[in-house]
Design a protein around this motif. Sequence first.
Motif, PDB file in Angstrom:
ATOM      1  N   TRP A   1       0.814  -1.209   0.000  1.00 40.94           N
ATOM      2  CA  TRP A   1       0.000   0.000   0.000  1.00 40.94           C
ATOM      3  C   TRP A   1       0.846   1.257   0.000  1.00 40.94           C
ATOM      4  CZ3 TRP A   1      -4.687  -0.857  -1.369  1.00 40.94           C
ATOM      5  CH2 TRP A   1      -5.338  -2.028  -1.004  1.00 40.94           C
TER       6      TRP A   1
ATOM      7  N   LEU B   1      -4.336   3.676  -1.006  1.00 38.85           N
ATOM      8  CA  LEU B   1      -5.216   3.240   0.076  1.00 38.85           C
ATOM      9  C   LEU B   1      -6.318   4.264   0.333  1.00 38.85           C
ATOM     10  CD1 LEU B   1      -5.819   1.136   2.247  1.00 38.85           C
ATOM     11  CD2 LEU B   1      -4.152   2.300   3.720  1.00 38.85           C
TER      12      LEU B   1
ATOM     13  N   TRP C   1     -12.456   4.239   8.915  1.00 45.41           N
ATOM     14  CA  TRP C   1     -11.507   3.534   8.058  1.00 45.41           C
ATOM     15  C   TRP C   1     -10.934   2.305   8.755  1.00 45.41           C
ATOM     16  CZ3 TRP C   1      -7.675   7.861   6.133  1.00 45.41           C
ATOM     17  CH2 TRP C   1      -8.403   8.883   5.487  1.00 45.41           C
ATOM     18  N   PHE C   2     -11.146   2.185  10.050  1.00 48.03           N
ATOM     19  CA  PHE C   2     -10.415   1.221  10.867  1.00 48.03           C
ATOM     20  C   PHE C   2     -11.189  -0.049  11.176  1.00 48.03           C
ATOM     21  CE2 PHE C   2      -7.972   4.990  11.546  1.00 48.03           C
ATOM     22  CZ  PHE C   2      -6.687   4.539  11.744  1.00 48.03           C
TER      23      PHE C   2
ATOM     24  N   LEU D   1      -3.310   6.910   7.727  1.00 47.65           N
ATOM     25  CA  LEU D   1      -2.769   6.184   6.573  1.00 47.65           C
ATOM     26  C   LEU D   1      -1.392   5.604   6.887  1.00 47.65           C
ATOM     27  CD1 LEU D   1      -3.939   8.598   3.757  1.00 47.65           C
ATOM     28  CD2 LEU D   1      -4.755   6.258   4.136  1.00 47.65           C
TER      29      LEU D   1
ATOM     30  N   MET E   1      -1.837   2.545   9.070  1.00 49.31           N
ATOM     31  CA  MET E   1      -2.414   1.430   8.318  1.00 49.31           C
ATOM     32  C   MET E   1      -1.397   0.781   7.382  1.00 49.31           C
ATOM     33  SD  MET E   1      -6.127   2.842   7.287  1.00 49.31           S
ATOM     34  CE  MET E   1      -7.449   2.909   8.453  1.00 49.31           C
TER      35      MET E   1
ATOM     36  N   SER F   1      -1.289  -3.476   8.473  1.00 51.12           N
ATOM     37  CA  SER F   1      -2.481  -3.665   7.642  1.00 51.12           C
ATOM     38  C   SER F   1      -3.669  -4.248   8.400  1.00 51.12           C
ATOM     39  CB  SER F   1      -2.163  -4.561   6.441  1.00 51.12           C
ATOM     40  OG  SER F   1      -1.196  -3.952   5.630  1.00 51.12           O
TER      41      SER F   1
ATOM     42  N   ILE G   1      -6.652  -1.884   8.910  1.00 46.99           N
ATOM     43  CA  ILE G   1      -7.537  -1.485   7.814  1.00 46.99           C
ATOM     44  C   ILE G   1      -8.858  -2.243   7.906  1.00 46.99           C
ATOM     45  CG2 ILE G   1      -7.841  -1.374   5.309  1.00 46.99           C
ATOM     46  CD1 ILE G   1      -4.731  -1.451   5.102  1.00 46.99           C
ATOM     47  N   ARG G   2      -9.946  -1.501   7.887  1.00 43.02           N
ATOM     48  CA  ARG G   2     -11.274  -2.111   7.852  1.00 43.02           C
ATOM     49  C   ARG G   2     -11.398  -2.938   6.581  1.00 43.02           C
ATOM     50  NH1 ARG G   2     -16.645   1.575   7.414  1.00 43.02           N
ATOM     51  NH2 ARG G   2     -18.141  -0.087   7.016  1.00 43.02           N
ATOM     52  N   ARG G   3     -12.033  -4.093   6.696  1.00 45.99           N
ATOM     53  CA  ARG G   3     -12.163  -5.001   5.566  1.00 45.99           C
ATOM     54  C   ARG G   3     -13.626  -5.190   5.197  1.00 45.99           C
ATOM     55  NH1 ARG G   3      -8.738  -7.645   9.224  1.00 45.99           N
ATOM     56  NH2 ARG G   3     -10.373  -9.052   9.822  1.00 45.99           N
TER      57      ARG G   3
ATOM     58  N   LEU H   1     -11.736  -4.264   1.356  1.00 42.61           N
ATOM     59  CA  LEU H   1     -11.630  -3.158   0.405  1.00 42.61           C
ATOM     60  C   LEU H   1     -12.129  -3.720  -0.910  1.00 42.61           C
ATOM     61  CD1 LEU H   1      -8.092  -1.715   1.256  1.00 42.61           C
ATOM     62  CD2 LEU H   1     -10.319  -0.962   2.117  1.00 42.61           C
TER      63      LEU H   1
ATOM     64  N   VAL I   1     -14.821   0.787   1.232  1.00 41.47           N
ATOM     65  CA  VAL I   1     -14.354  -0.015   2.356  1.00 41.47           C
ATOM     66  C   VAL I   1     -15.565  -0.581   3.078  1.00 41.47           C
ATOM     67  CG1 VAL I   1     -14.260   1.976   3.927  1.00 41.47           C
ATOM     68  CG2 VAL I   1     -12.861  -0.042   4.408  1.00 41.47           C
TER      69      VAL I   1
END
Length: 142
Positions: free
Chosen positions: A39, A44, A56-57, A80, A83, A87, A90-92, A94, A103
């Motif tokens: 990323w 991202l 975002w988290f 950012l 993240m 990784s 990062i909220r999943r 994407l 996201v």
Amino acid sequence: MAKVVFYEKPGCINNAKQKALLYAAGHKLEVHNLLKEPWKPENLRLFFGNLPVSEWFNYTAPRIKSGEINPLELDEPTALKLMIEDSLLIRRPLIQVGKIRQVGFNPEQIDAWIGLTPEPSMIGDIETCPRSHEQTPCPTKG
């Protein structure tokens, strides 16, 4: 039918359910390991659109659950940077279809965007980790 670029954490129960729903709706998936993706902040950032930084988290990430990181206190560049370094934050998932990125997996939004079956109202919560109440995080594969 859409070609869906799907960034997941391998072994994630909900990501598996989300992919199954997309396949059942007739979509073609190009699946990537979110944890191994190289990323860059500018790439991202495209997935988060107008969402506030706190959305975002992945709130089940160990560093968030422990209190080490509080997403409500972060600005965009710091978020950012964190993240990219970790990784798991990062909220999943994407998701990208064409030039549109997002996201998370909101079934109603996905249905309106590219189509989703079965009825989104029958799916339940497939974004919150079912193991979020456990003290031990999911094993990281990747």
